[in-house]
Every structure is written in structure tokens, then in C-alpha cells.
Design a protein around this motif. Structure first.
Motif, PDB file in Angstrom:
ATOM      1  N   LEU A 131      10.670   1.362   8.210  1.00 16.38           N
ATOM      2  CA  LEU A 131      11.361   2.612   7.910  1.00 16.38           C
ATOM      3  C   LEU A 131      11.943   2.597   6.500  1.00 16.38           C
ATOM      4  N   ALA A 132      12.660   1.546   6.137  1.00 15.79           N
ATOM      5  CA  ALA A 132      13.291   1.485   4.822  1.00 15.79           C
ATOM      6  C   ALA A 132      12.253   1.533   3.704  1.00 15.79           C
ATOM      7  N   SER A 133      11.147   0.824   3.878  1.00 10.69           N
ATOM      8  CA  SER A 133      10.110   0.813   2.851  1.00 10.69           C
ATOM      9  C   SER A 133       9.448   2.175   2.717  1.00 10.69           C
ATOM     10  N   ALA A 134       9.233   2.846   3.849  1.00 13.80           N
ATOM     11  CA  ALA A 134       8.635   4.178   3.795  1.00 13.80           C
ATOM     12  C   ALA A 134       9.561   5.160   3.083  1.00 13.80           C
ATOM     13  N   ILE A 135      10.867   5.063   3.328  1.00  8.64           N
ATOM     14  CA  ILE A 135      11.819   5.928   2.619  1.00  8.64           C
ATOM     15  C   ILE A 135      11.754   5.663   1.121  1.00  8.64           C
ATOM     16  N   ALA A 136      11.780   4.381   0.735  1.00 11.26           N
ATOM     17  CA  ALA A 136      11.740   4.041  -0.689  1.00 11.26           C
ATOM     18  C   ALA A 136      10.459   4.545  -1.336  1.00 11.26           C
ATOM     19  N   ALA A 145       2.125   4.678  -2.400  1.00 13.80           N
ATOM     20  CA  ALA A 145       2.781   4.028  -3.533  1.00 13.80           C
ATOM     21  C   ALA A 145       2.345   2.557  -3.581  1.00 13.80           C
ATOM     22  N   HIS A 146       2.833   1.829  -4.592  1.00 18.05           N
ATOM     23  CA  HIS A 146       2.438   0.437  -4.788  1.00 18.05           C
ATOM     24  C   HIS A 146       3.670  -0.457  -4.742  1.00 18.05           C
ATOM     25  N   VAL A 185       2.576  -3.074   3.287  1.00 17.41           N
ATOM     26  CA  VAL A 185       1.690  -2.157   3.993  1.00 17.41           C
ATOM     27  C   VAL A 185       2.336  -0.788   4.172  1.00 17.41           C
ATOM     28  N   ALA A 186       3.620  -0.756   4.540  1.00 16.45           N
ATOM     29  CA  ALA A 186       4.300   0.522   4.742  1.00 16.45           C
ATOM     30  C   ALA A 186       4.357   1.336   3.456  1.00 16.45           C
ATOM     31  N   ILE A 187       4.583   0.671   2.345  1.00 17.25           N
ATOM     32  CA  ILE A 187       4.630   1.370   1.054  1.00 17.25           C
ATOM     33  C   ILE A 187       3.247   1.885   0.680  1.00 17.25           C
TER      34      ILE A 187
END
Length: 254
Positions: A207-212, A34-35, A27-29
């Protein structure tokens, strides 16, 4: 023309509560545009507060999950959560090396989840040992304060190969949460966010997924850190309850 989205190859565990791990990552991504390509590293028995059991996926099955995706799709970033075991961490590190043969600058974001918010360990092996193969291939590692301390601090993580270390301050005290980023050339930057009431399930994953995802979209690291932290703070501000205990971040925001 059929629209395309950049992809983030995600290695993480399954959280049946839907608050952390793969569920949070997807969901964050998506919220960044992005996918997610979710590869399961472990099955867990947990609720929104406690982890009662972790069953790692077999390393060869982990490899096969990822290889099927790598063989067909362009990978624009990698996000790593719990590897589940030291053997799985080694496989993930090998896969990152394989990807970087064609894209040396591939960003890799590591959320070094050592334990649940309640303190339950999330690795069958020694959690620190299980992370060792991943540190040299990590572009950005995102530990909270206790995780950073357990891993020897930012300077040690940088010495082990991590290029950037973002230490989050959610476990601290005071009216403001202070997040600090350190890099391998001695640079340091900090952000301050109002401390929110309550405890949250899956904030590190978010947070980590949003950064990626932001790195996959082509943002610079500085932009990705700004945008991802702003998104994460908004998600925590709108958190909701599904049961007593830790709240669920509201990740369905743009």
C-alpha cells in the motif's frame, strides 16, 4: 525519444521470502507505472510469518547508496520502510532534507513497520525512537491499527509533523476493513473494503509503495489514496501461498 518513468527512492529492508520490504516495494511501484530506486537499510532473517533477526546496514553505506542515485537522477517521491536503526533514520531524514532543497514539495510516504505480523520487532533500537527523525519529513504515514496505537494515535503523529495519517483497519474485526485518513487541518476521510480471509505478508509495504508511486506520477493525494487502496485490495484478493502461514499479495497487476 527514449521513454522515461518517474522514480521512487525506496529505503527498506531485504526480506528473503520475497513478500515484504524491498521485494514488495519494487513490484508494487512498477505495477503503478513508476520505477523503484531501492536502497537497502537492513538485512533480515525471516520467512513468510516470522522475523528471526535484523542486521542494519551501516549508516555511511546507506548514505552512499542513496547519494549515488540522488547525484544523477531526478527523484519524484520517497518511500520509507524499516530504517533498521535510529542512526539510519537520521541519515534518511537528512537525505530527504537535501532533496527538498530543490523540490520542497517532494512527497514522502512512511510505512512505520514496528514489528512483523507475528509481533517480531524489526529494529535493533527502540522502534518508536528509531522513527522519530522521520516523522517531521513525512507527507503520508501509513500505520495499521496497532502501529498507530503504539505511536500515540493520529493526532500525536500529526503534532509531530506528519501531514497526513492513513490508519488501515486490516487488524480489526467485522466484515469490512475501514481505512481512515486524517490531515493536519482537521480533515478526515474513510474507505471501506470487504474483509478478505487469511493473513497477508507485506500488505503495508504494498500500500505505501503504491501511494508513493502514484504521487511520483503526479496524482493528487486524494487520487493516490484511492488508486493505491484499490490496487492493494486487488493484490490481496488474488494472494497466493508459498508455504503455510501468511499469503503473498499478487502485485503483478495493473
Amino acid at each position: 525519444m527514449v521513454p522515461t518513468l518517474p522514480t521512487v527512492l525506496v529505503f527498506a529492508g531485504v526480506d528473503p521470502s520475497g513478500g515484504a520490504g524491498i521485494a514488495a516495494d519494487i513490484v508494487a511501484i512498477a505495477a503503478q507505472g513508476a520505477h523503484a530506486l531501492p536502497v537497502v537499510t537492513a538485512l533480515t532473517v525471516q520467512d513468510n510469518d516470522r522475523v528471526f533477526g535484523v542486521q542494519p546496514v551501516a549508516p555511511e553505506l546507506l548514505r552512499r547508496q542513496a547519494q549515488a542515485l540522488i547525484d544523477k537522477m531526478a527523484i519524484h517521491a520517497v518511500k520509507i520502510g524499516i530504517p533498521g536503526s535510529a542512526a539510519n533514520a537520521a541519515v534518511i531524514a537528512q537525505l530527504v532534507g537535501q532533496l527538498r532543497q530543490t523540490r520542497p514539495d517532494l512527497p514522502v510516504v512512511l510505512d512505520p513497520v514496528l514489528a512483523s505480523g507475528h509481533g517480531d520487532v524489526l529494529s535493533r533500537d527502540d522502534a518508536l525512537l528509531a522513527l522519530a527523525p522521520l516523522l517531521p519529513v513525512t507527507s503520508v504515514i501509513v500505520p495499521n491499527g496497532p502501529e498507530a496505537q503504539a505511536l500515540g494515535g493520529a493526532s500525536r503523529l500529526l503534532a509531530q509533523g506528519c501531514r497526513h495519517v492513513l490508519v488501515t483497519g486490516g487488524h480489526g474485526a467485522g466484515e469490512m476493513v475501514v481505512n481512515r485518513c486524517f490531515d493536519s487541518v482537521g480533515g478526515e476521510r474513510e474507505w471501506r473494503w470487504p474483509r478478505l480471509p487469511g493473513a497477508f505478508h507485506g500488505s503495508g509495504c504494498t500500500l505505501a509503495s503504491a501511494i508513493a508511486a502514484r504521487l511520483a506520477l503526479g496524482h493528487t493525494l486524494a487520487e493516490a489514496l484511492d488508486l493505491a487502496q484499490s490496487y492493494c485490495h486487488a493484490a490481496l484478493s488474488d494472494a497466493y501461498a508459498i508455504a503455510p502461514g501468511q499469503l503473498m499479495p499478487q502485485r503483478f497487476i495493473q
